[in-house]
Design an enzyme around this catalytic site. Structure first.
Site, PDB file in Angstrom:
ATOM      1  N   ARG A   1       0.810  -1.233   0.000  1.00 57.11           N
ATOM      2  CA  ARG A   1       0.000   0.000   0.000  1.00 57.11           C
ATOM      3  C   ARG A   1       0.842   1.281   0.000  1.00 57.11           C
ATOM      4  O   ARG A   1       0.384   2.343   0.403  1.00 57.11           O
ATOM      5  CB  ARG A   1      -0.972   0.043   1.181  1.00 57.11           C
ATOM      6  CG  ARG A   1      -1.980  -1.080   1.174  1.00 57.11           C
ATOM      7  CD  ARG A   1      -3.225  -0.703   1.942  1.00 57.11           C
ATOM      8  NE  ARG A   1      -4.172  -1.798   1.923  1.00 57.11           N
ATOM      9  CZ  ARG A   1      -4.227  -2.734   2.861  1.00 57.11           C
ATOM     10  NH1 ARG A   1      -3.406  -2.701   3.890  1.00 57.11           N
ATOM     11  NH2 ARG A   1      -5.109  -3.698   2.766  1.00 57.11           N
TER      12      ARG A   1
ATOM     13  N   LYS B   1       3.744  11.355 -11.262  1.00 57.63           N
ATOM     14  CA  LYS B   1       2.906  10.522 -12.135  1.00 57.63           C
ATOM     15  C   LYS B   1       3.642   9.209 -12.369  1.00 57.63           C
ATOM     16  O   LYS B   1       4.779   9.211 -12.850  1.00 57.63           O
ATOM     17  CB  LYS B   1       2.653  11.212 -13.474  1.00 57.63           C
ATOM     18  CG  LYS B   1       1.574  12.269 -13.430  1.00 57.63           C
ATOM     19  CD  LYS B   1       1.233  12.739 -14.840  1.00 57.63           C
ATOM     20  CE  LYS B   1       0.149  13.804 -14.821  1.00 57.63           C
ATOM     21  NZ  LYS B   1      -0.090  14.370 -16.157  1.00 57.63           N
TER      22      LYS B   1
ATOM     23  N   GLU C   1      11.218  18.652 -24.519  1.00 65.29           N
ATOM     24  CA  GLU C   1      10.455  18.897 -23.277  1.00 65.29           C
ATOM     25  C   GLU C   1      10.992  20.129 -22.539  1.00 65.29           C
ATOM     26  O   GLU C   1      10.255  20.805 -21.828  1.00 65.29           O
ATOM     27  CB  GLU C   1      10.490  17.673 -22.354  1.00 65.29           C
ATOM     28  CG  GLU C   1       9.875  16.405 -22.953  1.00 65.29           C
ATOM     29  CD  GLU C   1       8.347  16.317 -22.811  1.00 65.29           C
ATOM     30  OE1 GLU C   1       7.719  17.261 -22.306  1.00 65.29           O
ATOM     31  OE2 GLU C   1       7.802  15.274 -23.217  1.00 65.29           O
TER      32      GLU C   1
ATOM     33  N   LYS D   1       8.222  23.053 -13.493  1.00 67.61           N
ATOM     34  CA  LYS D   1       7.335  21.916 -13.244  1.00 67.61           C
ATOM     35  C   LYS D   1       6.954  21.853 -11.763  1.00 67.61           C
ATOM     36  O   LYS D   1       5.805  21.577 -11.422  1.00 67.61           O
ATOM     37  CB  LYS D   1       7.986  20.608 -13.696  1.00 67.61           C
ATOM     38  CG  LYS D   1       7.050  19.436 -13.445  1.00 67.61           C
ATOM     39  CD  LYS D   1       7.229  18.280 -14.368  1.00 67.61           C
ATOM     40  CE  LYS D   1       6.119  17.254 -14.115  1.00 67.61           C
ATOM     41  NZ  LYS D   1       6.220  16.076 -14.941  1.00 67.61           N
TER      42      LYS D   1
ATOM     43  N   GLU E   1      -3.776  17.411 -11.422  1.00 67.31           N
ATOM     44  CA  GLU E   1      -4.203  17.882 -12.740  1.00 67.31           C
ATOM     45  C   GLU E   1      -5.690  18.216 -12.821  1.00 67.31           C
ATOM     46  O   GLU E   1      -6.407  17.746 -13.706  1.00 67.31           O
ATOM     47  CB  GLU E   1      -3.820  16.846 -13.807  1.00 67.31           C
ATOM     48  CG  GLU E   1      -3.735  17.468 -15.196  1.00 67.31           C
ATOM     49  CD  GLU E   1      -3.032  16.579 -16.219  1.00 67.31           C
ATOM     50  OE1 GLU E   1      -1.905  16.152 -15.947  1.00 67.31           O
ATOM     51  OE2 GLU E   1      -3.619  16.343 -17.264  1.00 67.31           O
TER      52      GLU E   1
ATOM     53  N   ARG F   1      -2.021  21.941 -14.392  1.00 69.53           N
ATOM     54  CA  ARG F   1      -1.020  20.918 -14.712  1.00 69.53           C
ATOM     55  C   ARG F   1      -1.176  20.420 -16.151  1.00 69.53           C
ATOM     56  O   ARG F   1      -0.211  19.978 -16.772  1.00 69.53           O
ATOM     57  CB  ARG F   1      -1.102  19.741 -13.721  1.00 69.53           C
ATOM     58  CG  ARG F   1      -0.014  18.711 -13.970  1.00 69.53           C
ATOM     59  CD  ARG F   1       0.229  17.768 -12.806  1.00 69.53           C
ATOM     60  NE  ARG F   1       1.301  16.843 -13.150  1.00 69.53           N
ATOM     61  CZ  ARG F   1       1.914  16.043 -12.313  1.00 69.53           C
ATOM     62  NH1 ARG F   1       1.567  16.040 -11.050  1.00 69.53           N
ATOM     63  NH2 ARG F   1       2.885  15.231 -12.710  1.00 69.53           N
TER      64      ARG F   1
ATOM     65  N   ASN G   1       1.118  19.402 -20.887  1.00 67.56           N
ATOM     66  CA  ASN G   1       0.893  18.522 -22.036  1.00 67.56           C
ATOM     67  C   ASN G   1       0.870  19.291 -23.355  1.00 67.56           C
ATOM     68  O   ASN G   1       0.391  18.767 -24.357  1.00 67.56           O
ATOM     69  CB  ASN G   1      -0.421  17.753 -21.853  1.00 67.56           C
ATOM     70  CG  ASN G   1      -0.318  16.774 -20.694  1.00 67.56           C
ATOM     71  OD1 ASN G   1       0.665  16.071 -20.568  1.00 67.56           O
ATOM     72  ND2 ASN G   1      -1.320  16.760 -19.840  1.00 67.56           N
TER      73      ASN G   1
ATOM     74  N   HIS H   1       1.333  17.466 -26.604  1.00 65.90           N
ATOM     75  CA  HIS H   1       1.236  16.022 -26.337  1.00 65.90           C
ATOM     76  C   HIS H   1       0.015  15.363 -26.978  1.00 65.90           C
ATOM     77  O   HIS H   1       0.060  14.178 -27.269  1.00 65.90           O
ATOM     78  CB  HIS H   1       1.240  15.758 -24.830  1.00 65.90           C
ATOM     79  CG  HIS H   1       2.609  15.882 -24.213  1.00 65.90           C
ATOM     80  ND1 HIS H   1       3.341  17.040 -24.240  1.00 65.90           N
ATOM     81  CD2 HIS H   1       3.380  14.976 -23.570  1.00 65.90           C
ATOM     82  CE1 HIS H   1       4.495  16.855 -23.630  1.00 65.90           C
ATOM     83  NE2 HIS H   1       4.546  15.609 -23.223  1.00 65.90           N
TER      84      HIS H   1
ATOM     85  N   HIS I   1       0.993  12.304 -28.987  1.00 69.03           N
ATOM     86  CA  HIS I   1       0.558  10.929 -28.676  1.00 69.03           C
ATOM     87  C   HIS I   1      -0.096  10.285 -29.891  1.00 69.03           C
ATOM     88  O   HIS I   1       0.109   9.097 -30.154  1.00 69.03           O
ATOM     89  CB  HIS I   1      -0.414  10.930 -27.490  1.00 69.03           C
ATOM     90  CG  HIS I   1       0.269  11.120 -26.173  1.00 69.03           C
ATOM     91  ND1 HIS I   1      -0.372  11.639 -25.070  1.00 69.03           N
ATOM     92  CD2 HIS I   1       1.528  10.850 -25.767  1.00 69.03           C
ATOM     93  CE1 HIS I   1       0.472  11.683 -24.055  1.00 69.03           C
ATOM     94  NE2 HIS I   1       1.627  11.217 -24.453  1.00 69.03           N
TER      95      HIS I   1
ATOM     96  N   HIS J   1       9.226   9.771 -28.136  1.00 71.14           N
ATOM     97  CA  HIS J   1       8.185  10.598 -27.506  1.00 71.14           C
ATOM     98  C   HIS J   1       8.477  12.096 -27.672  1.00 71.14           C
ATOM     99  O   HIS J   1       7.617  12.876 -28.099  1.00 71.14           O
ATOM    100  CB  HIS J   1       8.068  10.215 -26.028  1.00 71.14           C
ATOM    101  CG  HIS J   1       7.166  11.123 -25.254  1.00 71.14           C
ATOM    102  ND1 HIS J   1       5.799  11.120 -25.411  1.00 71.14           N
ATOM    103  CD2 HIS J   1       7.438  12.094 -24.350  1.00 71.14           C
ATOM    104  CE1 HIS J   1       5.272  12.036 -24.614  1.00 71.14           C
ATOM    105  NE2 HIS J   1       6.239  12.645 -23.963  1.00 71.14           N
TER     106      HIS J   1
END
Ligand code: GLY
Length: 373
Positions: A126, A148, A190, A232, A242, A246, A250, A253, A257, A271
């Site tokens: 946990r 993330k 990035e 960031k 987010e 946040r 992206n 992105h 993607h 990427h």
């Protein structure tokens, strides 16, 4: 070349706050730097074969020198490693090694190792603490910061995961020397993202120092990673999960993607390369909507292509992509809400916003132009 001093950025999240140390040679002090976070002198380290060949001996020696025992798991490199089967094996191994609730797990590697190890740490017993030791530029400026963690699903990238913040991030800038140039440039996209989404002065600085940074200039690398992490950290501290701003991280992105999906996540497109093309598409779309100027669109493209990044869909070699495939890919994005795509769009260099009010015909036109270019 002068050796830059070490920088410190804090991600301010109350009792889950953590430091990001940025500088050359941090790996040599790994044990001493981790010691304050350990309840006993034993850690589990997760890495991949490529990183192990380059940096594992140094990491283990630094731990040994501080009297810290280490058990190590070396995984296959590559995006395919971020799957359920590998996660299960990793969790089994951590349990077999009797990693306890109070222990620390180290992720030594790029985004794949950081995301997978972070997710394993989030769900093992946990929740166990973990530390990020990012070895790629992309991981140092983005994926190792902000908590993330995820694995991929056949339904898409990063769809199974958790928010789980690391206890400490050690960005050793010297490790970037061993990165293949193409990967370094993909990470650089990035870095540029932070300038474009919220800091025009940083984009100006990158126009002046980006080429030197990519060629190996150490102070420029420390400065760029520090500015990126600072940007960031600020966004994550204000919006960890987010709910709002946040999402600006992206920028580029949603298009990126869809391009990665259209090229099967294979070696035709990294990427960061998808993000570079995606940011150019976002600027072109913004211009088509009457926001960013034509000069700004050209300026962004000029900087990215000058560094050696692709800026048009047509720049992707060996890809047979059409507009409909890309539109279908974008419709599956995680940012789709109630069937509408949420776009991150620039108003100008250094100023971006989120909107779902975009004319689909304009998106089609912008994609078609980038394919034909
Ligand atoms: N890479 C985007 C984020 O961390 O939110």
């Amino acid at each position: 070349m002068s050796v830059p001093r070490e920088e410190l950025v804090t991600v301010a999240l109350g009792d889950r706050s953590y430091p990001i140390h940025i500088g050359p040679g941090l790996l040599a002090d790994l044990g001493d730097r981790l010691a304050p976070f350990l309840k006993r002198n034993r850690v589990a380290l997760v890495t991949d074969r490529n990183v192990a060949d380059l940096h594992l001996a140094a990491a283990e020696a630094a731990l040994r020198a501080a009297g810290i025992a280490c058990v190590t798991q070396i995984l296959p490199p590559g995006e395919q490693t971020k799957n359920f089967a590998t996660l299960e094996r990793l969790l089994d191994w951590l349990l077999a090694e009797k990693i306890e609730r109070g222990d620390l797990i180290l992720a030594l590697g790029g985004g794949v190792i950081g995301d997978l190890t972070g997710f394993a740490a989030a769900i093992l017993r946990r929740g166990v603490d973990f530390a990020q030791i990012p070895t790629t530029l992309l991981a140092q400026v983005d994926s190792s910061v902000g908590g993330k963690t995820a694995i991929n699903s056949p339904h898409g990238k990063n769809l199974i995961g958790a928010f789980h913040q690391p206890r400490i991030v050690l960005a050793d800038i010297a490790l970037l020397d061993s990165l293949p140039r193409r990967e370094l440039l993909a990470g650089y996209a990035e870095v540029v993202k932070y300038g474009l989404l919220g800091d025009a002065a940083f984009f100006d600085w990158l126009e002046q120092h980006g080429a030197a940074l990519c060629a190996g200039d150490l102070p420029a690398r420390v400065e760029a990673v520090t500015q990126s992490c600072r940007a960031k950290a600020q966004i994550v501290a204000a919006d960890e999960r987010e709910a709002g701003q946040r999402a600006l991280l992206n920028l580029g992105h949603t298009f990126g993607h869809a391009l990665e999906q259209a090229t099967n996540y294979d070696a035709r497109l990294l990427h960061g390369e998808g993000v570079a093309i995606g940011m150019c598409l976002a600027f072109a779309l913004s211009h088509a909507m009457g926001l960013a100027t034509g000069q700004e669109v050209e300026r962004v493209k000029r900087h990215l292509s000058g560094i050696g990044l692709p800026v048009r869909v047509a720049d992707i070699k060996g890809a047979d992509i059409d507009v409909d495939t890309l539109l279908a890919g974008m419709a599956q994005d995680k940012k789709v809400a109630d069937g509408r795509i949420n776009f991150i769009l620039p108003r100008a260099i250094g100023d971006s916003f989120v909107t779902d009010q975009v004319d689909p015909d304009l998106v089609r036109q912008v994609l078609a132009a980038s394919l034909a270019a």
